[in-house]
Design an enzyme around this catalytic site. Structure first.
Site, PDB file in Angstrom:
ATOM      1  N   HIS A 366      76.819  25.568 115.410  1.00  0.00           N
ATOM      2  CA  HIS A 366      77.666  24.822 114.472  1.00  0.00           C
ATOM      3  C   HIS A 366      79.005  25.472 114.189  1.00  0.00           C
ATOM      4  O   HIS A 366      79.747  24.978 113.337  1.00  0.00           O
ATOM      5  CB  HIS A 366      76.956  24.621 113.135  1.00  0.00           C
ATOM      6  CG  HIS A 366      75.729  23.790 113.225  1.00  0.00           C
ATOM      7  ND1 HIS A 366      75.746  22.418 113.021  1.00  0.00           N
ATOM      8  CD2 HIS A 366      74.456  24.110 113.508  1.00  0.00           C
ATOM      9  CE1 HIS A 366      74.516  21.955 113.155  1.00  0.00           C
ATOM     10  NE2 HIS A 366      73.709  22.963 113.455  1.00  0.00           N
ATOM     11  N   LYS A 557      85.285  19.118 100.667  1.00  0.00           N
ATOM     12  CA  LYS A 557      84.555  19.957 101.630  1.00  0.00           C
ATOM     13  C   LYS A 557      84.571  21.372 101.072  1.00  0.00           C
ATOM     14  O   LYS A 557      85.268  21.641 100.096  1.00  0.00           O
ATOM     15  CB  LYS A 557      85.233  19.914 103.003  1.00  0.00           C
ATOM     16  CG  LYS A 557      86.739  20.208 102.940  1.00  0.00           C
ATOM     17  CD  LYS A 557      87.438  20.076 104.292  1.00  0.00           C
ATOM     18  CE  LYS A 557      87.653  18.656 104.756  1.00  0.00           C
ATOM     19  NZ  LYS A 557      87.012  18.331 106.010  1.00  0.00           N
ATOM     20  N   ARG A 558      83.797  22.295 101.675  1.00  0.00           N
ATOM     21  CA  ARG A 558      83.858  23.678 101.242  1.00  0.00           C
ATOM     22  C   ARG A 558      85.299  24.198 101.314  1.00  0.00           C
ATOM     23  O   ARG A 558      86.087  23.738 102.153  1.00  0.00           O
ATOM     24  CB  ARG A 558      82.937  24.544 102.120  1.00  0.00           C
ATOM     25  CG  ARG A 558      81.463  24.358 101.827  1.00  0.00           C
ATOM     26  CD  ARG A 558      81.098  24.795 100.421  1.00  0.00           C
ATOM     27  NE  ARG A 558      81.135  26.232 100.278  1.00  0.00           N
ATOM     28  CZ  ARG A 558      80.064  27.015 100.251  1.00  0.00           C
ATOM     29  NH1 ARG A 558      78.853  26.485 100.314  1.00  0.00           N
ATOM     30  NH2 ARG A 558      80.188  28.318 100.117  1.00  0.00           N
ATOM     31  N   LYS A 563      89.981  25.339 106.844  1.00  0.00           N
ATOM     32  CA  LYS A 563      90.017  23.904 106.534  1.00  0.00           C
ATOM     33  C   LYS A 563      91.365  23.502 105.932  1.00  0.00           C
ATOM     34  O   LYS A 563      91.679  22.329 105.798  1.00  0.00           O
ATOM     35  CB  LYS A 563      88.882  23.541 105.584  1.00  0.00           C
ATOM     36  CG  LYS A 563      87.495  23.700 106.209  1.00  0.00           C
ATOM     37  CD  LYS A 563      86.394  23.397 105.199  1.00  0.00           C
ATOM     38  CE  LYS A 563      84.996  23.675 105.706  1.00  0.00           C
ATOM     39  NZ  LYS A 563      84.459  22.669 106.646  1.00  0.00           N
ATOM     40  N   THR A 665      81.741  16.077 109.166  1.00  0.00           N
ATOM     41  CA  THR A 665      80.965  14.849 109.003  1.00  0.00           C
ATOM     42  C   THR A 665      81.528  14.029 107.844  1.00  0.00           C
ATOM     43  O   THR A 665      81.345  12.809 107.801  1.00  0.00           O
ATOM     44  CB  THR A 665      79.467  15.160 108.759  1.00  0.00           C
ATOM     45  OG1 THR A 665      79.363  16.202 107.779  1.00  0.00           O
ATOM     46  CG2 THR A 665      78.792  15.611 110.038  1.00  0.00           C
ATOM     47  N   LYS A 669      82.102   9.917 107.182  1.00  0.00           N
ATOM     48  CA  LYS A 669      81.711   9.206 105.959  1.00  0.00           C
ATOM     49  C   LYS A 669      82.881   8.432 105.380  1.00  0.00           C
ATOM     50  O   LYS A 669      82.740   7.274 104.953  1.00  0.00           O
ATOM     51  CB  LYS A 669      81.167  10.198 104.924  1.00  0.00           C
ATOM     52  CG  LYS A 669      79.835  10.817 105.335  1.00  0.00           C
ATOM     53  CD  LYS A 669      79.478  12.056 104.523  1.00  0.00           C
ATOM     54  CE  LYS A 669      78.399  12.855 105.254  1.00  0.00           C
ATOM     55  NZ  LYS A 669      78.283  14.247 104.760  1.00  0.00           N
TER      56      LYS A 669
HETATM   57  C1  26W Z   1      75.597  33.317 107.772  1.00  0.00           C
HETATM   58  C2  26W Z   1      75.441  32.117 107.001  1.00  0.00           C
HETATM   59  C3  26W Z   1      75.955  30.876 107.622  1.00  0.00           C
HETATM   60  C4  26W Z   1      75.553  29.693 107.078  1.00  0.00           C
HETATM   61  C5  26W Z   1      75.994  28.513 107.619  1.00  0.00           C
HETATM   62  C6  26W Z   1      76.798  30.882 108.720  1.00  0.00           C
HETATM   63  C7  26W Z   1      77.225  29.703 109.258  1.00  0.00           C
HETATM   64  C8  26W Z   1      76.827  28.509 108.722  1.00  0.00           C
HETATM   65  C9  26W Z   1      77.248  27.186 109.331  1.00  0.00           C
HETATM   66  C10 26W Z   1      77.628  27.364 110.750  1.00  0.00           C
HETATM   67  C11 26W Z   1      78.321  26.530 108.560  1.00  0.00           C
HETATM   68  C12 26W Z   1      78.369  25.030 108.726  1.00  0.00           C
HETATM   69  O1  26W Z   1      77.930  24.325 107.857  1.00  0.00           O
HETATM   70  N1  26W Z   1      78.953  24.517 109.824  1.00  0.00           N
HETATM   71  C13 26W Z   1      79.307  23.123 109.888  1.00  0.00           C
HETATM   72  O2  26W Z   1      78.298  22.369 110.544  1.00  0.00           O
HETATM   73  C14 26W Z   1      78.570  20.975 110.467  1.00  0.00           C
HETATM   74  C15 26W Z   1      77.395  20.245 111.058  1.00  0.00           C
HETATM   75  O3  26W Z   1      77.346  20.441 112.432  1.00  0.00           O
HETATM   76  C16 26W Z   1      79.877  20.648 111.149  1.00  0.00           C
HETATM   77  O4  26W Z   1      80.161  19.288 110.967  1.00  0.00           O
HETATM   78  C17 26W Z   1      81.013  21.488 110.561  1.00  0.00           C
HETATM   79  O5  26W Z   1      82.203  21.286 111.295  1.00  0.00           O
HETATM   80  C18 26W Z   1      80.637  22.952 110.582  1.00  0.00           C
HETATM   81  O6  26W Z   1      81.614  23.735 109.928  1.00  0.00           O
END
Ligand code: 26W
Length: 819
Positions: A366, A557-558, A563, A665, A669
């Site tokens: 992701h 979004k976060r 971003k 995403t 939406k």
């Molecule tokens: C180390 C903790 C941690 C937790 C979550 C590291 C990384 C993450 C994820 C990779 C963050 C995340 O939410 N990524 C998002 O995933 C979405 C679903 O695929 C995408 O639409 C977003 O672009 C992406 O940033």
């Protein structure tokens, strides 16, 4: 024992009278109140139980059906499930929305108030967790035997408050009043071990065996949450693990007579499922996080294998009955754990076990951002999971041997692909473990998958061509259109029927309506009403006066540098400057809405929130500005807030630096709810553009390739700033303390990142962003044309249903049939 055969319980009736009866009896028997002393929350609980009954009686037959038909199960392993509220969603899935609403009304209650008491399940940070929830919805809608596995955090995502413009976090004790959607399963409980040591010995057959001993034990207890699919034929299961201390543990201390100590240590072992890590990027080296990951992996693998063993004694059947999808690397320990259980506990030959493991597992990536790629120091890894470390070394050894065999002499290649990163401190690369241990690896949008193949996983792509594939994300139209935007849903259904709810491509049939003036007017009225609703809520909750006559420009979004919420702010400030230098200017009135949480340890993200609020204070109170510009920071952005804001959005801000946002995403939406996108050539924006047409969006800025090029050459933002008067003035205004007179240098940190290095290239994209915003204004003046394009966005969003996403996973990765 499992009962096979028809359900003993006859299905509850779904007419208003029966539901009223359910509500009243649950109020009495489950909540323990009578209408005379019941609060709205009590009624919410009664309603949840009444709906839950109807979900449950469809749930048990689903599980029995899978068992009887010996269906292949898909296990979606995720540290996060950002589900949101369930009540209305479940009512819609079961087709009892109108009846329940009517029943609640007939009891003299306010439906929105009752529903509003539900505390949302926020067991996730953002995109990754919400995607998991959308995929569960779609698996159930498509009648796929999809099970989620995760952690039942006592504390999910924190609640964000804004105090004097700053983010303040407070823990959300979401289980305080009980969670009506979960079923505790005290009988489904597994031991999970940590620490200890490994001994090696020869068994009677002369084979070398490993035994992991002297480990500490924690128990994982299951809580099941039903996931109703649209139409109610299938109700799947989300199993969340909660940590409990072991009974031996209690006895040990009890016998030693040290009661207080016993209870203290008991608490400690139960911290494993206490809290969700609120950072969606870095949790470097945090031991508790590592233990959480293994905790839910170990419990889930035991559960998966126990279910498999009930109907199979031949291990070779495993990949034909079990697919395990790893949601990012957080559950990547599955690879080592499955291998360990097969080899150490079931005495399978290593290579046979390894073949089974790889054929079961698949991994979804992701993010490409290096700071988010998980690695664990070898010493921490070995201290907590000594046997797993040996197994990882063995996996790596065999993998590297194969690579060496195919590419003799290429030691650089071996170093790059190794699961073990050498350096000052050796670390285990979880992404490499996941790739090596999976038969398929996927990215979440075409551009993201392409970049995966050309950057972080390029060696793997050459070693195993075809293993890395794309599965573009989607969102569930049930929650994000039918549920969140009932008036638009009604308008659509009135025009084309309601088949779109499960076949989103049918929205195509709306295209001709874009040319229909009457339809455009109705569409405009729906959007207007949604904007007014949001305006009311913001007025009540935040005391900010908005007008629905302005263009609602939304970025939710976060909060992250990549971003580029700051790029949005730079536009806001330059707009403000334009108004100040010419108060009579004829500008399209804008309401800028920004919402999102910052990781508690991410100082710059928190400073960005403060800047949004300080800019809002100045702009909103400047009499020269009036209604021409308003800025709102929506606190505590979560699923419920998203459901409120998405339908009111007219302009969707998707402005990440090209190449950084894997998919996004929220972009889907908002488009689905009739917003036009202003965005970069990043993530799923690219594919949204392919579908809706570039003429129906405002795309701008550097491409991912150009970004990469510029970074190689080294970027200096100063010339770009000096070349653009608007940009220069905006940055100077921040720097001068104009927005922070009480502390003029408050935003120096922000000014510094913009003027030194500007890693995310805001200053490079700014002129093109401003030009795109100009095009937005131009088009918005032509209301009718704007609406025509907005309708075309809705009509062309078929691809972005998570049903399509799940169907692709099913066919190309899980090898399960989709009806
Ligand atoms: C180390 C903790 C941690 C937790 C979550 C590291 C990384 C993450 C994820 C990779 C963050 C995340 O939410 N990524 C998002 O995933 C979405 C679903 O695929 C995408 O639409 C977003 O672009 C992406 O940033």
């Amino acid at each position: 024992m499992r009962r096979i055969g028809p359900p003993v319980v006859k299905l509850l009736d779904d007419d208003v009278e029966s539901i009223k009866y359910s509500l009243a009896s649950h109020l009495l028997y489950s909540v323990g109140k009578e209408p005379i002393n019941a609060t709205a929350r009590d009624w919410f609980m009664a309603a949840a139980y009444a709906v839950r009954d109807r979900v449950t009686e469809r749930w048990m037959p689903t599980l029995n059906r899978y068992y009887e038909q010996d269906q292949k199960r898909v296990y979606y392993m995720s540290m996060e499930f950002l589900i949101g509220r369930t009540l209305t969603n479940a009512m819609i899935s079961l087709g009892i929305y109108d009846q329940v609403k009517e029943a609640i009304g007939q009891l003299g209650l306010d439906f929105d108030e009752v529903v509003g008491w539900e505390v949302e399940a926020a067991l996730g940070n953002g995109g990754l967790g919400r995607l998991a929830a959308c995929l569960l919805d779609s698996m159930a809608a498509l009648n796929i035997a999809g099970f989620g596995y995760g952690i039942r955090y006592d504390y999910g995502m924190f609640t964000q408050h804004v105090e004097h413009g700053w983010q303040v976090e407070s823990p959300e004790n979401w289980l305080r009043y009980g969670n009506p959607w979960e079923f505790a399963r005290p009988g489904v409980i597994y031991p999970v071990r940590f620490g200890g040591r490994v001994i090696h010995y020869k068994d009677v057959m002369g084979h070398t065996r490993a035994q992991w001993m002297d480990a500490e034990e924690v128990m994982a207890m299951a809580y099941d949450v039903p996931i109703p699919g649209h139409g109610g034929r299938t109700v799947n299961n989300l199993r969340l693990w909660s940590a409990k201390s072991t009974r031996e543990f209690d006895l040990k201390y009890f016998n030693a007579g040290n009661y207080i100590e016993a209870v203290r240590d008991k608490n400690e072992s139960e911290t494993l499922s206490k809290v969700l890590y609120p950072s969606d990027m870095t949790e470097r080296g945090k031991e508790l996080r590592f233990k959480q990951e293994y905790f839910f992996v170990a419990a889930s693998i035991q559960d998966i294998l126990a279910r498999f063993r009930k109907s199979h004694d031949n291990w070779d059947m495993l990949p034909e009955r079990v697919a395990i999808q790893l949601n990012d690397t957080h559950p990547a320990m599955v690879v080592a754990e499955l291998q360990r259980v097969l080899v150490d506990e079931h005495q399978l030959d290593w290579h046979r076990a390894w073949s089974l493991t790889r054929r079961c597992c698949a991994y979804t990536n992701h993010t490409l951002m290096s700071e988010a790629l998980e690695t664990w120091p070898v010493d921490l890894f070995g201290r907590i999971l000594p046997r797993h470390l040996e197994i990882v070394y063995q996996i790596n050894h065999e993998f590297l041997q194969e690579v060496r065999h195919r590419h003799p002499g290429d030691s650089e290649l071996l170093r790059r692909v190794s699961v073990v990163a050498e350096g000052d401190e050796r670390r285990i690369r979880m992404a490499h473990l996941a790739v090596v241990g999976s038969h398929k690896v996927n990215g979440v949008a075409a551009i993201h998958t392409g970049l995966m193949k050309s950057t972080i996983f390029s060696d793997f792509d050459h070693l195993s061509p075809g293993k890395i594939t794309n599965k573009t994300n989607g969102v569930t139209p049930r929650r994000w259109l039918l549920g969140a935007n009932p008036s638009l849903a009604k308008l659509i259904t009135g025009a084309i029927g309601d088949n779109w709810v499960t076949h989103l491509h049918e929205l195509k049939k709306l295209e001709p309506f874009a040319a229909d003036k009457g339809f455009r007017a109705e569409f405009a009225a729906v959007k207007r009403a949604n904007k007014e609703h949001l305006t009311d809520v913001i007025g009540q909750r935040l005391g900010i006066d908005l007008t629905a006559d302005s263009l609602f420009d939304v970025q939710i979004k976060r909060i992250h540098e990549y971003k580029r919420q700051l790029l949005n702010l730079l536009h806001v400030i330059s707009r403000y400057n334009r108004i100040r230098s010419n108060p009579m200017i004829d500008l399209v009135p804008r309401t800028i809405i920004i919402g999102g949480k910052a990781a508690p340890g991410y100082a710059l993200a928190k400073l960005i929130i403060k800047l949004v609020n300080d800019v809002a204070d100045v702009v909103n109170n400047d009499p020269l500005v009036g209604d021409k510009l308003k800025v709102v920071f929506v606190p505590n952005y979560n699923v419920s807030t998203a459901e409120l804001v998405m339908p009111a959005a007219e302009l969707s801000e998707q402005i990440s630096t090209a190449g950084t946002e894997a998919s996004g995403t929220g972009n889907m939406k908002m488009s689905m709810n009739g917003a036009l996108t202003i965005g970069t050539w990043d993530g799923a924006n690219v594919e949204i553009c392919e579908e809706v047409g570039e003429e129906n969006m405002f795309l701008f800025g550097l491409t991912a390739q150009e970004v990469a090029r510029i970074r190689i050459d080294g970027y200096d933002p100063v010339p770009a700033i000096n070349a653009n008067e608007c940009l220069k003035k905006a940055i100077e205004l921040i720097s001068s303390g104009y927005f922070s007179p009480d502390q003029p240098d408050r935003f120096q940190g922000i000014v510094d990142v913009l003027t030194h290095g500007d890693h995310y290239l805001l200053t490079a994209d700014f002129p093109l962003y401003l030009a795109a915003q100009e095009r937005v204004d131009q088009l918005y003046r032509d209301t009718d044309e704007w609406n025509r394009r907005a309708i075309l966005n809705v009509a062309r969003m078929g691809k972005f249903s998570s049903d399509r996403t799940v169907a692709e996973y099913a066919r190309e990765i899980w090898n399960v049939k989709v009806e």
